[in-house]
Design an enzyme around this catalytic site. Structure first.
Site, PDB file in Angstrom:
ATOM      1  N   ASP A  82       0.845  -1.195   0.000  1.00  0.00           N
ATOM      2  CA  ASP A  82       0.000   0.000   0.000  1.00  0.00           C
ATOM      3  C   ASP A  82       0.890   1.259   0.000  1.00  0.00           C
ATOM      4  OD1 ASP A  82      -2.515   1.224   0.152  1.00  0.00           O
ATOM      5  OD2 ASP A  82      -2.567   1.181   2.337  1.00  0.00           O
ATOM      6  N   ASP A 104       2.646   6.082  -4.465  1.00  0.00           N
ATOM      7  CA  ASP A 104       1.729   7.181  -4.203  1.00  0.00           C
ATOM      8  C   ASP A 104       2.421   8.509  -4.507  1.00  0.00           C
ATOM      9  OD1 ASP A 104       0.055   9.132  -3.283  1.00  0.00           O
ATOM     10  OD2 ASP A 104      -0.367   8.185  -1.359  1.00  0.00           O
ATOM     11  N   GLU A 134      -2.048   6.757  -7.807  1.00  0.00           N
ATOM     12  CA  GLU A 134      -3.175   7.590  -7.370  1.00  0.00           C
ATOM     13  C   GLU A 134      -3.215   8.867  -8.211  1.00  0.00           C
ATOM     14  OE1 GLU A 134      -3.902   7.604  -3.190  1.00  0.00           O
ATOM     15  OE2 GLU A 134      -4.425   9.738  -3.145  1.00  0.00           O
ATOM     16  N   GLY A 180      -8.807   7.186   7.558  1.00  0.00           N
ATOM     17  CA  GLY A 180      -8.988   7.360   9.000  1.00  0.00           C
ATOM     18  C   GLY A 180     -10.445   7.624   9.360  1.00  0.00           C
ATOM     19  N   GLY A 208      -9.655   4.662   1.980  1.00  0.00           N
ATOM     20  CA  GLY A 208     -10.472   5.245   3.042  1.00  0.00           C
ATOM     21  C   GLY A 208     -11.796   4.515   3.206  1.00  0.00           C
TER      22      GLY A 208
HETATM   23  P1  13P Z   1      -8.967   3.537   6.307  1.00  0.00           P
HETATM   24  O1  13P Z   1      -7.928   3.397   7.367  1.00  0.00           O
HETATM   25  O2  13P Z   1      -9.700   4.819   6.365  1.00  0.00           O
HETATM   26  O3  13P Z   1      -9.864   2.344   6.267  1.00  0.00           O
HETATM   27  O4  13P Z   1      -8.201   3.578   4.903  1.00  0.00           O
HETATM   28  C1  13P Z   1      -7.411   2.502   4.548  1.00  0.00           C
HETATM   29  C2  13P Z   1      -6.687   2.793   3.286  1.00  0.00           C
HETATM   30  O5  13P Z   1      -7.170   3.432   2.399  1.00  0.00           O
HETATM   31  C3  13P Z   1      -5.344   2.221   3.162  1.00  0.00           C
HETATM   32  O6  13P Z   1      -4.770   2.549   1.947  1.00  0.00           O
END
Ligand code: 13P
Length: 278
Positions: A82, A104, A134, A180, A208
Site C-alpha cells: 500500500d 503514491d 493515485e 482514517g 479510506g
Molecule cells: P482507512 O484506514 O480509512 O480504512 O483507509 C485505509 C486505506 O485506504 C489504506 O490505503
C-alpha cells in the site's frame, strides 16, 4: 496453494461486478484474522502493508509471513504494498516479494506524479509486478513532517492519459473518501466515479474504506470500484475489544483482538459482495 496476483483477483471482480477488500497487516494476528474471515466466506482477499507501517513491521518479517499464509489459504489471497512514496522502499518491496505495489505520487505535482509513476511502472513490470497509482489525492494521511494530505478530486478527463503515460495497472481515485476516522459525514461523488469508469478499463481502487455506509459501498461498487482499502475499522475493532476486557491476560487479549478484527473483516467482505466468489 492460493497465492494470487492482485490483477487476477481484480479482473475477476470487474467481470463479475463485486468488490474485493484490501487490509493492512502488521502482525500475525491480523494476517490470521483476515484469512480466516475470507476462508469462512469463501471470498478472495488482498492483504499487505504500507511504508508508514514499516516501523511496526519491517518487510523482512511481515512479507514472508503474508506470503506463507497466502500460499496455505483455501481462498485466493494477493499480497500487495500500500501507499509508498520513496524509490528505495519500493525497490526493497520488490525484493521482498510483493506481487503488486502502490507508488503514491499524489503529494507531488501532476507532472512529477506522472513521470515518477511511469519510471516505477517500468521497473515493476520488468519484474512481473503490477503497479497501483493515485490520481488526485485522498486526504487523511500525513507526510513525515506531519502535514496532512489535501483532498483533490480525481479529474475524469485526466484518467485515460494518466494511465497511458504511466503504464499503471490499477488506479486509486479520489471521490470524497478520507483515510482514517471521518470528521463529517462522507458525501461520495458517484457521477465523477462513473465518468472515470467510462474513461478507463483499469481496475479502480477506493481508499479510506472505514466509516462508510453499506449504501456507499453498494454505490461505489456499482459505479466501478473493485478494490476497497480498509484499515481503521479493523484496528478500532481490536482496540474496543481490548478496552471492554481490561482484566484479560496478554494471551487472552491477543485472541480477543483477533476475533474482533475477524468480525470486522467478515462484515466488510459481506458488504463488498465477494463472499462465495473464491
Ligand atoms: P482507512 O484506514 O480509512 O480504512 O483507509 C485505509 C486505506 O485506504 C489504506 O490505503
Amino acid at each position: 496453494m492460493a497465492l494470487y496476483n492482485m490483477k487476477e483477483i481484480l479482473l475477476d471482480a470487474q467481470k463479475r461486478a463485486y468488490g474485493v477488500g484490501y487490509f493492512n497487516a502488521v502482525n500475525l494476528e491480523m494476517i490470521r484474522a483476515y484469512i480466516e474471515a475470507a476462508e469462512e466466506l469463501d471470498s478472495p482477499i488482498i492483504i499487505g502493508t504500507a511504508e508508514a507501517l514499516l516501523p511496526i513491521a519491517p518487510f523482512e518479517w511481515i512479507v514472508p509471513a503474508m506470503l506463507d499464509a497466502a500460499r496455505r489459504a483455501r481462498v485466493p489471497v494477493a499480497v500487495h504494498l500500500d501507499h509508498t512514496y520513496h524509490f528505495n522502499t519500493l525497490m526493497q518491496a520488490l525484493r521482498a516479494g510483493f506481487g503488486s505495489i502502490m507508488y503514491d505520487g499524489s503529494r507531488e505535482s501532476h507532472e512529477d506524479n506522472l513521470q515518477h509513476s511511469a519510471a516505477i511502472a517500468r521497473i515493476a513490470h520488468g519484474m512481473g509486478v503490477g503497479l497501483e497509482c493515485e490520481l488526485g489525492s485522498v486526504s487523511g494521511l500525513s507526510d513525515e513532517a506531519g502535514h496532512e494530505d489535501k483532498m483533490v478530486y480525481t479529474e475524469p478527463s485526466e484518467a485515460a492519459a494518466f494511465l497511458e503515460r504511466t503504464g499503471a495497472d490499477f488506479l486509486a481515485v479520489s471521490i470524497g473518501t478520507v483515510h482514517g476516522v471521518y470528521k463529517a459525514e462522507p458525501h461520495l461523488d458517484i457521477p465523477r466515479l462513473k465518468q472515470i469508469r467510462a474513461a478507463v478499463d483499469a481496475p479502480l481502487v477506493l481508499h479510506g474504506g472505514s466509516g462508510l455506509s453499506d449504501a456507499d459501498f453498494q454505490n461505489t461498487i456499482a459505479g466501478g470500484i473493485v478494490k476497497i482499502n480498509v484499515f481503521t475499522d479493523v484496528i478500532l475493532a481490536a482496540k474496543r475489544a481490548l478496552a471492554e476486557h481490561p482484566e484479560a491476560s496478554y494471551n487472552d487479549g491477543i485472541c480477543l483482538a483477533r476475533e474482533a478484527m475477524k468480525e470486522a473483516t467478515l462484515e466488510k467482505l459481506r458488504i463488498f459482495g465477494s463472499a462465495g466468489k473464491a
